[in-house]
Scaffold this active site. Sequence first.
Site, PDB file in Angstrom:
ATOM      1  N   HIS A 165      -2.317  -1.466   8.002  1.00 51.32           N
ATOM      2  CA  HIS A 165      -0.936  -1.757   7.626  1.00 51.32           C
ATOM      3  C   HIS A 165      -0.045  -0.535   7.822  1.00 51.32           C
ATOM      4  CE1 HIS A 165       2.188  -2.907   4.407  1.00 51.32           C
ATOM      5  NE2 HIS A 165       2.501  -3.456   5.562  1.00 51.32           N
ATOM      6  N   SER A 170       1.451  -7.629   5.739  1.00 50.75           N
ATOM      7  CA  SER A 170       2.023  -6.882   4.617  1.00 50.75           C
ATOM      8  C   SER A 170       1.405  -7.319   3.312  1.00 50.75           C
ATOM      9  CB  SER A 170       3.525  -7.156   4.507  1.00 50.75           C
ATOM     10  OG  SER A 170       4.155  -6.854   5.698  1.00 50.75           O
ATOM     11  N   ASN A 198       3.342  -2.362  -1.026  1.00 47.05           N
ATOM     12  CA  ASN A 198       4.189  -3.538  -1.244  1.00 47.05           C
ATOM     13  C   ASN A 198       4.057  -4.093  -2.652  1.00 47.05           C
ATOM     14  OD1 ASN A 198       5.450  -3.504   1.200  1.00 47.05           O
ATOM     15  ND2 ASN A 198       4.002  -4.872   2.197  1.00 47.05           N
ATOM     16  N   GLU A 258      -2.204   1.892   5.489  1.00 52.73           N
ATOM     17  CA  GLU A 258      -3.155   1.353   4.512  1.00 52.73           C
ATOM     18  C   GLU A 258      -4.272   0.688   5.303  1.00 52.73           C
ATOM     19  OE1 GLU A 258      -0.476   0.158   0.618  1.00 52.73           O
ATOM     20  OE2 GLU A 258      -0.307  -1.102   2.384  1.00 52.73           O
TER      21      GLU A 258
HETATM   22  N1  CAA Z   1      11.905   4.429  15.514  1.00 50.30           N
HETATM   23  C1  CAA Z   1      11.578   5.703  15.812  1.00 50.30           C
HETATM   24  N2  CAA Z   1      12.089   6.772  15.178  1.00 50.30           N
HETATM   25  C2  CAA Z   1      13.004   6.517  14.216  1.00 50.30           C
HETATM   26  C3  CAA Z   1      13.407   5.240  13.854  1.00 50.30           C
HETATM   27  C4  CAA Z   1      12.819   4.152  14.553  1.00 50.30           C
HETATM   28  N3  CAA Z   1      13.134   2.890  14.274  1.00 50.30           N
HETATM   29  N4  CAA Z   1      14.317   5.324  12.854  1.00 50.30           N
HETATM   30  C5  CAA Z   1      14.476   6.631  12.597  1.00 50.30           C
HETATM   31  N5  CAA Z   1      13.676   7.347  13.417  1.00 50.30           N
HETATM   32  C6  CAA Z   1      13.521   8.796  13.447  1.00 50.30           C
HETATM   33  C7  CAA Z   1      14.774   9.442  13.929  1.00 50.30           C
HETATM   34  O1  CAA Z   1      14.789   9.518  15.352  1.00 50.30           O
HETATM   35  C8  CAA Z   1      14.668  10.808  13.296  1.00 50.30           C
HETATM   36  O2  CAA Z   1      13.756  11.595  14.035  1.00 50.30           O
HETATM   37  P1  CAA Z   1      13.915  13.191  14.113  1.00 50.30           P
HETATM   38  O3  CAA Z   1      13.820  13.697  12.699  1.00 50.30           O
HETATM   39  O4  CAA Z   1      12.734  13.602  14.955  1.00 50.30           O
HETATM   40  O5  CAA Z   1      15.236  13.437  14.736  1.00 50.30           O
HETATM   41  C9  CAA Z   1      13.995  10.516  11.949  1.00 50.30           C
HETATM   42  O6  CAA Z   1      13.339   9.259  12.113  1.00 50.30           O
HETATM   43  C10 CAA Z   1      14.992  10.424  10.828  1.00 50.30           C
HETATM   44  O7  CAA Z   1      15.938   9.418  11.194  1.00 50.30           O
HETATM   45  P2  CAA Z   1      17.508   9.520  10.975  1.00 50.30           P
HETATM   46  O8  CAA Z   1      17.930  10.960  10.982  1.00 50.30           O
HETATM   47  O9  CAA Z   1      18.175   8.564  11.894  1.00 50.30           O
HETATM   48  O10 CAA Z   1      17.744   8.871   9.579  1.00 50.30           O
HETATM   49  P3  CAA Z   1      17.158   9.228   8.187  1.00 50.30           P
HETATM   50  O11 CAA Z   1      16.914  10.686   7.999  1.00 50.30           O
HETATM   51  O12 CAA Z   1      18.080   8.531   7.265  1.00 50.30           O
HETATM   52  O13 CAA Z   1      15.750   8.503   8.149  1.00 50.30           O
HETATM   53  C11 CAA Z   1      14.333   6.661   7.769  1.00 50.30           C
HETATM   54  C12 CAA Z   1      15.594   7.137   8.456  1.00 50.30           C
HETATM   55  C13 CAA Z   1      13.131   7.371   8.356  1.00 50.30           C
HETATM   56  C14 CAA Z   1      14.241   5.167   8.015  1.00 50.30           C
HETATM   57  C15 CAA Z   1      14.458   7.019   6.231  1.00 50.30           C
HETATM   58  O14 CAA Z   1      15.651   6.495   5.727  1.00 50.30           O
HETATM   59  C16 CAA Z   1      13.324   6.467   5.420  1.00 50.30           C
HETATM   60  O15 CAA Z   1      12.267   7.069   5.301  1.00 50.30           O
HETATM   61  N6  CAA Z   1      13.548   5.270   4.797  1.00 50.30           N
HETATM   62  C17 CAA Z   1      12.527   4.583   4.017  1.00 50.30           C
HETATM   63  C18 CAA Z   1      11.799   3.641   4.914  1.00 50.30           C
HETATM   64  C19 CAA Z   1      10.735   2.876   4.187  1.00 50.30           C
HETATM   65  O16 CAA Z   1      10.671   2.803   2.976  1.00 50.30           O
HETATM   66  N7  CAA Z   1       9.843   2.233   4.961  1.00 50.30           N
HETATM   67  C20 CAA Z   1       8.793   1.403   4.426  1.00 50.30           C
HETATM   68  C21 CAA Z   1       9.294   0.008   4.237  1.00 50.30           C
HETATM   69  S1  CAA Z   1       8.047  -1.035   3.583  1.00 50.30           S
HETATM   70  C22 CAA Z   1       7.182  -1.524   4.930  1.00 50.30           C
HETATM   71  O17 CAA Z   1       7.484  -1.239   6.038  1.00 50.30           O
HETATM   72  C23 CAA Z   1       5.984  -2.318   4.635  1.00 50.30           C
HETATM   73  C24 CAA Z   1       6.094  -3.766   4.725  1.00 50.30           C
HETATM   74  O18 CAA Z   1       5.067  -4.369   4.970  1.00 50.30           O
HETATM   75  C25 CAA Z   1       7.313  -4.498   4.389  1.00 50.30           C
END
Ligand code: CAA
Length: 486
Positions: free
Chosen positions: A140, A119, A190, A152
């Site tokens: 990434h 990250s 990040n 990335e």
């Molecule tokens: N694995 C697989 N699929 C998943 C999942 C997982 N862990 N979590 C959610 N999904 C899928 C669901 O099955 C659903 O799929 P469909 O649309 O096909 O039915 C879809 O994603 C949407 O999920 P939900 O309806 O359960 O929930 P939501 O609409 O609230 O979305 C989320 C959940 C996708 C996590 C959304 O809240 C989101 O985009 N959050 C932001 C996440 C983010 O910022 N990520 C980056 C973090 S930084 C990082 O990762 C980098 C690092 O190095 C720290």
Amino acid sequence: MAFERVGVVGLGTMGAGIAEVFARAGLRVIGVEADAEALARGRGHLERSTGKAVDKGKLAPGQRDEILGRITLTTSREDLRDVDLVVEAIPEILDYKISLFKDLDRICEPGTVLATNTSSLSVTAIAAATGRPGRVVGMHFFNPAPVMKLVEVVGTVVTEPGVVADVTALAGRLGKTAVAVGDRAGFVVNRLLLPYLNHAAALMELGVAGRDDIDAAMRLGVGLPMGPFALLDLIGLDTAYEVMGVLFDETRDRRHAPSPLLRELVTAGLLGRKSGRGFYGASGGAPHTKQAKSRLGTFKVVGYEDEGDGLAERLRAAGFKSSEEPDVVLRLADRPVIEHAVRLPDPARMVGVHLVGDQVAELASTALTSEHAATAARDLMKIVGLTPVPCKDRAGFVVDALLFPYLNDAVRMYDSGYASIEDIDAAMRLGCGYPAGPFEMLESFGLARVRDGLRALYTEYREPAFAPAPLLDQLVTADVSEFPRR
Ligand code: CAA
């Protein structure tokens, strides 16, 4: 170079997600974990994630079997000898990664590309530890890997020409959009996201607003998919803490010093979703979230004619009476609310209001605001269908205080030549699910509004990084409303 067989080392949340992404795209995957127990956990992640897709009707059971059938799980790194690419997704500890890459360098064919999902750690340092630094890159992914559309691709000063292009093409085959960048702590996402999350923790510690209120403000007010604390729980507090530490080491920017609250929760083993408890589940509520019962009273709205009239109209339509002797004076806020409050005969009645989008009303209590007025303001907002976000009377309240420094950081990143406006916007939209990238947000809010908000934040907190980026300042001075696309 075509990649057909790939290895994934480390099958935690990210590694298992990455393995699933490769297998869904038809590649053969060898997943490696340290021991049988960790391997079983990795298998569990894969089975649950694909199982949910079947339950939702997104995947036929036969397709799920095919995907899982493409993934071979092993505890022996030696099984990676024939793969075209290895992606590492082990914990964010440089020594562990370097030792793994030395081992992979020994095991894999000289042409194999070795990629790290780090990250924030230095891809250059990892590459330099191998005998093939030209074939080591960052790849990434974002959590949840099967969902987030960004990868990335991080090249270093010694990456061979063609390797970044090959890995970028592979990302496209996986259904992802790649943003290719150089090796700086935090890369694009990040570097912009984590300081904002850290800042949210700082605001909570300062008592500016509570966990649920800050999350609601960013989700409902700005349209982000998650509030900062829910997102920290998803990312993992330990990962966030490590990334902040790396950012701080590179920048020495005190905003990047990991929040003491993060350290405390991590030390307590409250790591977020992966440990079952983090900010949520922990006693993180803030004093402002407590609810007192009030008699719904009379009001008076002052300041900002259009907005103020609109709010007064909504309150009257809901049956409330405006009065010259009201229970609460709702001040549409620009300067510190206290400066307006002290001019009233009874400053205890004044609450600052900042409408964010069409769902959220930030409600700023001053040092003199009475509990009765604060509660009345909350109740009034709820009744007219707005989500109240109680907060202290501090510059930027919650939303602008969190959002504007993030936008300013994006301007500085672009101005430094690290990434283009298009790449920065795409990275935040696709990596974090933001409704718009920072430049799109800047242009829709109006550059002058953001510049002025940053000035107010700088004046209040005297934080050098809150001073408007020179490019932003100059565009406002020149009365230009859009960023120049270079
Ligand atoms: N694995 C697989 N699929 C998943 C999942 C997982 N862990 N979590 C959610 N999904 C899928 C669901 O099955 C659903 O799929 P469909 O649309 O096909 O039915 C879809 O994603 C949407 O999920 P939900 O309806 O359960 O929930 P939501 O609409 O609230 O979305 C989320 C959940 C996708 C996590 C959304 O809240 C989101 O985009 N959050 C932001 C996440 C983010 O910022 N990520 C980056 C973090 S930084 C990082 O990762 C980098 C690092 O190095 C720290």
